[in-house]
Design a protein around this motif. Structure first.
Motif, PDB file in Angstrom:
ATOM      1  N   PRO A  42      78.377  63.030  -0.409  1.00 48.54           N
ATOM      2  CA  PRO A  42      77.204  63.734  -0.940  1.00 48.54           C
ATOM      3  C   PRO A  42      76.711  64.888  -0.057  1.00 48.54           C
ATOM      4  N   ASP A  43      77.109  64.925   1.186  1.00 51.89           N
ATOM      5  CA  ASP A  43      76.640  65.981   2.091  1.00 51.89           C
ATOM      6  C   ASP A  43      77.572  67.200   2.120  1.00 51.89           C
ATOM      7  N   ILE A  44      78.648  67.177   1.320  1.00 48.25           N
ATOM      8  CA  ILE A  44      79.614  68.283   1.316  1.00 48.25           C
ATOM      9  C   ILE A  44      79.724  68.870  -0.089  1.00 48.25           C
ATOM     10  N   ASN A  45      79.709  70.184  -0.178  1.00 47.33           N
ATOM     11  CA  ASN A  45      79.872  70.875  -1.443  1.00 47.33           C
ATOM     12  C   ASN A  45      81.364  70.947  -1.756  1.00 47.33           C
ATOM     13  N   VAL A  46      81.782  70.313  -2.835  1.00 45.22           N
ATOM     14  CA  VAL A  46      83.207  70.235  -3.171  1.00 45.22           C
ATOM     15  C   VAL A  46      83.796  71.618  -3.432  1.00 45.22           C
ATOM     16  N   MET A  47      83.001  72.526  -3.973  1.00 41.79           N
ATOM     17  CA  MET A  47      83.493  73.871  -4.253  1.00 41.79           C
ATOM     18  C   MET A  47      83.894  74.585  -2.962  1.00 41.79           C
ATOM     19  N   TRP A  48      83.044  74.525  -1.955  1.00 45.31           N
ATOM     20  CA  TRP A  48      83.337  75.194  -0.685  1.00 45.31           C
ATOM     21  C   TRP A  48      84.411  74.452   0.103  1.00 45.31           C
ATOM     22  N   ASP A  49      84.535  73.161  -0.126  1.00 45.50           N
ATOM     23  CA  ASP A  49      85.483  72.353   0.631  1.00 45.50           C
ATOM     24  C   ASP A  49      86.913  72.453   0.090  1.00 45.50           C
ATOM     25  N   LEU A  50      87.078  72.459  -1.242  1.00 43.89           N
ATOM     26  CA  LEU A  50      88.409  72.396  -1.829  1.00 43.89           C
ATOM     27  C   LEU A  50      88.897  73.686  -2.489  1.00 43.89           C
ATOM     28  N   ALA A  51      87.993  74.483  -3.021  1.00 45.44           N
ATOM     29  CA  ALA A  51      88.385  75.700  -3.742  1.00 45.44           C
ATOM     30  C   ALA A  51      89.232  76.661  -2.905  1.00 45.44           C
ATOM     31  N   PRO A  52      88.960  76.845  -1.612  1.00 47.92           N
ATOM     32  CA  PRO A  52      89.807  77.766  -0.841  1.00 47.92           C
ATOM     33  C   PRO A  52      91.291  77.407  -0.872  1.00 47.92           C
ATOM     34  N   HIS A  53      91.610  76.120  -0.939  1.00 47.17           N
ATOM     35  CA  HIS A  53      93.004  75.706  -0.988  1.00 47.17           C
ATOM     36  C   HIS A  53      93.648  76.124  -2.318  1.00 47.17           C
ATOM     37  N   ASP A  54      92.912  75.943  -3.419  1.00 45.34           N
ATOM     38  CA  ASP A  54      93.436  76.325  -4.725  1.00 45.34           C
ATOM     39  C   ASP A  54      93.588  77.844  -4.834  1.00 45.34           C
ATOM     40  N   ILE A  55      92.620  78.569  -4.320  1.00 48.24           N
ATOM     41  CA  ILE A  55      92.685  80.029  -4.342  1.00 48.24           C
ATOM     42  C   ILE A  55      93.872  80.511  -3.521  1.00 48.24           C
ATOM     43  N   ARG A  56      94.091  79.894  -2.388  1.00 50.31           N
ATOM     44  CA  ARG A  56      95.217  80.265  -1.528  1.00 50.31           C
ATOM     45  C   ARG A  56      96.554  79.978  -2.224  1.00 50.31           C
ATOM     46  N   CYS A  57      96.662  78.844  -2.904  1.00 44.92           N
ATOM     47  CA  CYS A  57      97.886  78.517  -3.635  1.00 44.92           C
ATOM     48  C   CYS A  57      98.162  79.555  -4.719  1.00 44.92           C
ATOM     49  N   CYS A  58      97.127  79.981  -5.422  1.00 40.54           N
ATOM     50  CA  CYS A  58      97.289  81.011  -6.453  1.00 40.54           C
ATOM     51  C   CYS A  58      97.737  82.319  -5.812  1.00 40.54           C
ATOM     52  N   ALA A  59      97.128  82.688  -4.710  1.00 38.01           N
ATOM     53  CA  ALA A  59      97.487  83.940  -4.030  1.00 38.01           C
ATOM     54  C   ALA A  59      98.932  83.903  -3.544  1.00 38.01           C
ATOM     55  N   ILE A  60      99.355  82.786  -2.994  1.00 34.44           N
ATOM     56  CA  ILE A  60     100.733  82.645  -2.521  1.00 34.44           C
ATOM     57  C   ILE A  60     101.694  82.764  -3.704  1.00 34.44           C
ATOM     58  N   SER A  61     101.361  82.107  -4.806  1.00 33.31           N
ATOM     59  CA  SER A  61     102.213  82.141  -5.992  1.00 33.31           C
ATOM     60  C   SER A  61     102.377  83.550  -6.535  1.00 33.31           C
ATOM     61  N   LEU A  62     101.335  84.350  -6.422  1.00 35.29           N
ATOM     62  CA  LEU A  62     101.379  85.719  -6.934  1.00 35.29           C
ATOM     63  C   LEU A  62     101.935  86.714  -5.914  1.00 35.29           C
ATOM     64  N   GLY A  63     102.246  86.223  -4.707  1.00 26.41           N
ATOM     65  CA  GLY A  63     102.775  87.104  -3.677  1.00 26.41           C
ATOM     66  C   GLY A  63     101.704  87.940  -3.013  1.00 26.41           C
ATOM     67  N   ARG A  64     100.460  87.525  -3.139  1.00 32.67           N
ATOM     68  CA  ARG A  64      99.339  88.253  -2.544  1.00 32.67           C
ATOM     69  C   ARG A  64      98.722  87.414  -1.439  1.00 32.67           C
ATOM     70  N   ASN A  65      99.425  87.255  -0.360  1.00 35.83           N
ATOM     71  CA  ASN A  65      98.936  86.375   0.699  1.00 35.83           C
ATOM     72  C   ASN A  65      98.695  87.093   2.016  1.00 35.83           C
ATOM     73  N   ARG A  66      98.754  88.396   2.036  1.00 38.36           N
ATOM     74  CA  ARG A  66      98.635  89.095   3.308  1.00 38.36           C
ATOM     75  C   ARG A  66      97.263  88.941   3.957  1.00 38.36           C
ATOM     76  N   TYR A  67      96.194  89.047   3.174  1.00 38.16           N
ATOM     77  CA  TYR A  67      94.851  89.039   3.746  1.00 38.16           C
ATOM     78  C   TYR A  67      94.060  87.778   3.459  1.00 38.16           C
ATOM     79  N   LEU A  68      94.671  86.785   2.851  1.00 42.92           N
ATOM     80  CA  LEU A  68      93.929  85.558   2.548  1.00 42.92           C
ATOM     81  C   LEU A  68      94.251  84.479   3.555  1.00 42.92           C
TER      82      LEU A  68
END
Length: 68
Positions: A42-68
């Motif tokens: 309850p003391d952790i925001n799931v969006m801030w905790d887990l979303a960066p991993h999903d965003i990074r996976c999408c960026a890697i998949s699209l070949g846009r990983n230089r600045y993330l």
């Protein structure tokens, strides 16, 4: 580096290879679904905790990983 947990995950590497091969055509949208969020914290925001991993996976998949 954000989302480094999944950078070398075999599933992410396969998705990247498929997307970059052009097999799927142009990618306009990506969707990520978490099937298991782990223990309730309850003391952790799931969006801030887990979303960066999903965003990074999408960026890697699209070949846009230089600045993330």
């Amino acid at each position: 580096m954000v989302g480094h947990t999944f950078v070398y995950n075999p599933a992410v590497e396969v998705i990247r290879e498929i997307v970059q091969s052009g097999q799927l055509g142009d990618i306009y949208c990506m969707n990520a679904t978490r099937a298991n969020l782990g223990l309730l914290q309850p003391d952790i925001n799931v969006m801030w905790d887990l979303a960066p991993h999903d965003i990074r996976c999408c960026a890697i998949s699209l070949g846009r990983n230089r600045y993330l």
